[in-house]
Motif scaffolding. Structure first.
Motif, short mmCIF file in Angstrom:
data_model
loop_
_atom_site.label_atom_id
_atom_site.label_comp_id
_atom_site.label_asym_id
_atom_site.label_seq_id
_atom_site.Cartn_x
_atom_site.Cartn_y
_atom_site.Cartn_z
N ILE A 41 11.35 42.41 33.30
CA ILE A 41 9.89 42.39 33.74
C ILE A 41 9.40 41.12 32.47
N SER A 42 9.60 41.33 31.65
CA SER A 42 9.13 40.06 30.67
C SER A 42 9.78 40.15 29.10
N VAL A 43 9.23 39.03 28.26
CA VAL A 43 10.33 39.43 27.01
C VAL A 43 9.47 38.75 26.39
N PHE A 44 9.28 39.93 25.31
CA PHE A 44 8.48 39.65 23.76
C PHE A 44 8.95 39.81 22.39
N ALA A 45 8.46 38.90 21.60
CA ALA A 45 8.70 38.88 20.27
C ALA A 45 7.71 39.01 19.47
N THR A 46 8.29 39.61 18.17
CA THR A 46 7.55 40.66 17.33
C THR A 46 7.31 39.62 15.70
N ASP A 47 6.59 40.21 14.91
CA ASP A 47 6.64 39.64 13.52
C ASP A 47 6.29 37.80 13.75
N GLY A 48 6.10 37.68 14.24
CA GLY A 48 5.35 35.97 14.29
C GLY A 48 4.52 36.18 13.56
N SER A 49 3.28 36.54 12.73
CA SER A 49 1.94 36.60 11.89
C SER A 49 2.90 36.88 10.28
N SER A 50 3.81 37.01 9.94
CA SER A 50 4.66 36.64 8.69
C SER A 50 5.44 35.31 8.72
N GLY A 51 5.33 34.36 8.29
CA GLY A 51 6.71 33.10 8.23
C GLY A 51 7.09 32.02 9.50
N ASN A 52 5.67 32.46 10.29
CA ASN A 52 5.51 32.37 11.34
C ASN A 52 6.58 31.70 12.28
N ASP A 53 7.95 33.18 12.08
CA ASP A 53 9.19 32.99 13.01
C ASP A 53 8.89 34.15 14.16
N LEU A 54 9.71 34.54 14.79
CA LEU A 54 9.63 35.59 15.54
C LEU A 54 11.44 36.18 14.87
N GLU A 55 11.39 37.18 14.46
CA GLU A 55 12.81 38.22 14.47
C GLU A 55 13.14 39.37 15.00
N LYS A 56 12.41 40.01 15.82
CA LYS A 56 12.09 40.77 16.86
C LYS A 56 12.22 40.71 18.17
N PHE A 57 12.95 41.00 18.78
CA PHE A 57 12.29 40.99 20.76
C PHE A 57 13.06 42.23 21.74
N GLU A 58 12.37 42.34 22.30
CA GLU A 58 12.26 43.03 22.89
C GLU A 58 11.81 42.93 24.65
N LEU A 59 13.29 43.67 25.45
CA LEU A 59 13.32 43.34 27.44
C LEU A 59 13.06 44.61 27.35
N PHE A 60 12.30 44.01 28.66
CA PHE A 60 11.36 45.17 29.88
C PHE A 60 12.17 44.51 30.64
N LEU A 61 13.47 46.04 31.12
CA LEU A 61 13.74 45.87 32.40
C LEU A 61 13.92 47.40 33.48
N ARG A 62 14.15 46.74 34.41
CA ARG A 62 14.47 47.41 35.37
C ARG A 62 15.21 47.18 36.60
N LEU A 63 15.78 47.68 37.73
CA LEU A 63 16.98 47.99 37.96
C LEU A 63 16.54 47.15 39.68
N SER A 64 16.81 45.72 40.06
CA SER A 64 16.60 45.09 41.44
C SER A 64 16.86 46.16 42.91
N HIS A 65 15.81 46.14 43.46
CA HIS A 65 16.22 46.95 44.70
C HIS A 65 17.39 47.62 45.06
N GLY A 66 17.82 48.74 45.70
CA GLY A 66 19.43 48.67 46.20
C GLY A 66 20.53 48.67 45.12
N SER A 67 19.99 48.79 43.83
CA SER A 67 21.13 47.81 43.04
C SER A 67 21.63 49.84 42.82
N GLU A 68 22.61 49.37 41.80
CA GLU A 68 23.17 50.91 41.37
C GLU A 68 22.77 51.02 39.75
#
Length: 204
Positions: free
Chosen positions: A61-88
């Motif tokens: 669904i989307s991808v985010f990352a955090t810790d960008g306000s310190s060091g101008n880099d991204l250290e922690k990643f987050e993926l939001f997921l769900r199943l596609s229609h009809g999937s197991e």
């Protein structure tokens, strides 16, 4: 002038021709039936293969990352997921995430001992899961129909100090999600030219 004998022979010839026509028609009907049956079998087989190809699909669904306000880099990643229609349902214990950056590559697997309460990953080799939505057939340890999860992991160079070691500005990233059944979801993006916020949207 035709005799009775000639007429009899003509009648027999007509009967022979008639029987031959019936036999040809019967053979043609059998051939058409066999062809139709084979086509139906192939159609069913193709449909089964098509269904099999989508039963293990997931949607990022989307991808985010955090810790960008310190060091101008991204250290922690987050993926939001769900199943596609009809999937197991997808077994999280068999799911692998690979992140490729311009400076390195890392592989993370599910940390089932961390629970499902939104705990951040403790290392750079595992990911944790939080169920944001639980579907009608929800089961812990699986991504099932109706579930929405927040999958979290730390970048390869994460130091925990918050002042460096993450993905920098304007860097190309590839994230691959392997669901354990031969299906791969690939997400590609480039980090922002300027990273200064605590939480940054990376995709879509």
């Amino acid at each position: 002038m035709r005799t009775v004998r000639d007429k009899g022979l003509s009648g027999i010839s007509a009967i022979v021709v008639f029987v031959a026509v019936i036999l040809v028609a019967a053979v043609a009907a059998l051939v058409l039936t066999a062809v139709s049956y084979n086509m139906e079998e192939k159609s069913v087989g193709t449909g089964s293969q098509t269904r099999k190809g989508i039963v293990t699909g997931i949607e990022v669904i989307s991808v985010f990352a955090t810790d960008g306000s310190s060091g101008n880099d991204l250290e922690k990643f987050e993926l939001f997921l769900r199943l596609s229609h009809g999937s197991e349902a997808m077994n999280l214990n068999k799911t692998i995430i690979i992140l490729d950056s311009e400076t390195g590559s890392q592989t993370v697997s599910f940390n089932s001992t961390a629970g499902y309460g939104g705990v951040d990953a403790a290392t750079t080799s595992d990911f944790t899961v939080e169920y944001l939505t639980e579907g009608p057939v929800h089961s812990d340890g699986y991504l099932s129909k109706g579930d929405v999860i927040n999958l979290r992991f730390n970048y390869l160079d994460y130091t925990g100090s918050g002042d460096g070691g993450g993905v920098g500005e304007n860097k190309k990233i590839k994230i691959k999600v392997f669901n354990g059944k031969g299906r791969v979801n690939l997400i590609e993006f480039t980090t922002p030219d300027v990273i200064k916020h605590k939480r940054v949207t990376l995709w879509p």
